[in-house]
Write an enzyme that holds these catalytic residues in place. Sequence first.
Site, PDB file in Angstrom:
ATOM      1  N   LYS A  39       0.849  -1.202   0.000  1.00 33.76           N
ATOM      2  CA  LYS A  39       0.000   0.000   0.000  1.00 33.76           C
ATOM      3  C   LYS A  39       0.881   1.248   0.000  1.00 33.76           C
ATOM      4  O   LYS A  39       2.094   1.155   0.237  1.00 33.76           O
ATOM      5  CB  LYS A  39      -0.908  -0.025   1.231  1.00 33.76           C
ATOM      6  CG  LYS A  39      -0.159  -0.011   2.559  1.00 33.76           C
ATOM      7  CD  LYS A  39      -1.103  -0.287   3.739  1.00 33.76           C
ATOM      8  CE  LYS A  39      -0.346  -0.299   5.046  1.00 33.76           C
ATOM      9  NZ  LYS A  39      -1.175  -0.838   6.156  1.00 33.76           N
ATOM     10  N   TYR A 258      16.534  29.376   9.416  1.00 29.54           N
ATOM     11  CA  TYR A 258      15.352  30.079   9.944  1.00 29.54           C
ATOM     12  C   TYR A 258      15.293  29.971  11.463  1.00 29.54           C
ATOM     13  O   TYR A 258      15.553  28.903  12.028  1.00 29.54           O
ATOM     14  CB  TYR A 258      14.073  29.476   9.370  1.00 29.54           C
ATOM     15  CG  TYR A 258      13.832  29.818   7.920  1.00 29.54           C
ATOM     16  CD1 TYR A 258      13.727  31.143   7.509  1.00 29.54           C
ATOM     17  CD2 TYR A 258      13.694  28.819   6.974  1.00 29.54           C
ATOM     18  CE1 TYR A 258      13.492  31.466   6.180  1.00 29.54           C
ATOM     19  CE2 TYR A 258      13.452  29.123   5.646  1.00 29.54           C
ATOM     20  CZ  TYR A 258      13.358  30.446   5.253  1.00 29.54           C
ATOM     21  OH  TYR A 258      13.116  30.750   3.944  1.00 29.54           O
TER      22      TYR A 258
END
Length: 363
Positions: A39, A258
């Site tokens: 999956k 950042y």
Amino acid sequence: MALQTQRPIKAFIHGAALRRNLGIVRSRAPLSRVMAVVKANAYGHGLLRVAEALSDADGFAVLGLDEAIALREAGYDQTIMLLEGLFHADALKIASAYRLSLVVHNEQQLQMFEADNNPGNNPVEVFMKVNSGMNRLGFAPDIFATMLKRLEGCTNVIGITLMTHFANADESIGINDQLALFNQLTAGSRYPKSLANSAAICRYPEAHADWVRPGIMLYGSSPFSDVAASSLDIEPAMTLTSEIIAVQSLKPGDSVGYGSLFHADSPTRVGVVACGYADGYPRHSLTGTPICVNGLITRTLGRVSMDMIYVDITEIPNAKIGSPVELWGKQVSVDAVAQAAGTVGYELLCAVAPRVTVEFTDV
Ligand SMILES: *Cc1c(COP(=O)(O)O)cnc(C)c1O
């Protein structure tokens, strides 16, 4: 040599590791058939290429009708199972035409068979799911026997397997209560049974039964938070690599990235790597996440950007622009990166972004 024109990030998928890991499943559960769980695009590794490497599996399990059809049309003749069954009755005719096996986990899905009036359809194989305690999918124990009788009355059903799924096969609480309930509900039944995910395959031979359903261990990531993949003898099937694209020199007191989350307290060389959260690298991982530069393990610094991360190359003086970086793979386990980000290897593997070039290698 092919021209190198792309951004350097790449995911290599190792066919040999997939085959080897399937062999480990077989050696742990020698009497069971293996339903390879593919999956989520084979946990981010690529559905069809993984199926090819795992073509010895006795079956494949997916979620979407489109994935199941892609496998059948690629020529796989074995069991192809839809883990959540059908989402709408309209799909029954298609599932039947492609000889798909369907989970039936609630009364609505049972009614799709009861209401089906296409006598021309091939009968469909069903995995009937019991909710033995996870409380996700499956018939409640008190209605299970009644629902099974109704399923047995459907002439468009051929072959029934009884299944359940464990909530805690990877946790210390274990599977005892769920297994006892499942065994009690199915005692005396002549049907084949399927219970075990990767964790149960590794830890609970008593749950192997007729079909095992390995997912994560086929991809070489550990199902357990406290057991390394290497000690389960499985090998990573994905290596996520990139390169350093810039080098910065920090003086004591300088910061990087950042939020200026990392501050150098001594002179620090920083490599900027072409990989960020838009590639699937977890933004929750902060300074200290293991990463490999030029074959040496070092650490990330500061906050992950959308397209870049920062690595400490102070102790790797020959690292420069173009130096190879392994984000995860054989040198840095995906599980170690996941742990640093407060998640599991499953999530990182599934989240590798479509913009990352995937290259299949047979080794
Ligand atoms: C995803 C899934 C599996 C595979 O689980 P792993 O932990 O990856 O081995 C098995 N069974 C069901 C029902 C699943 O949804």
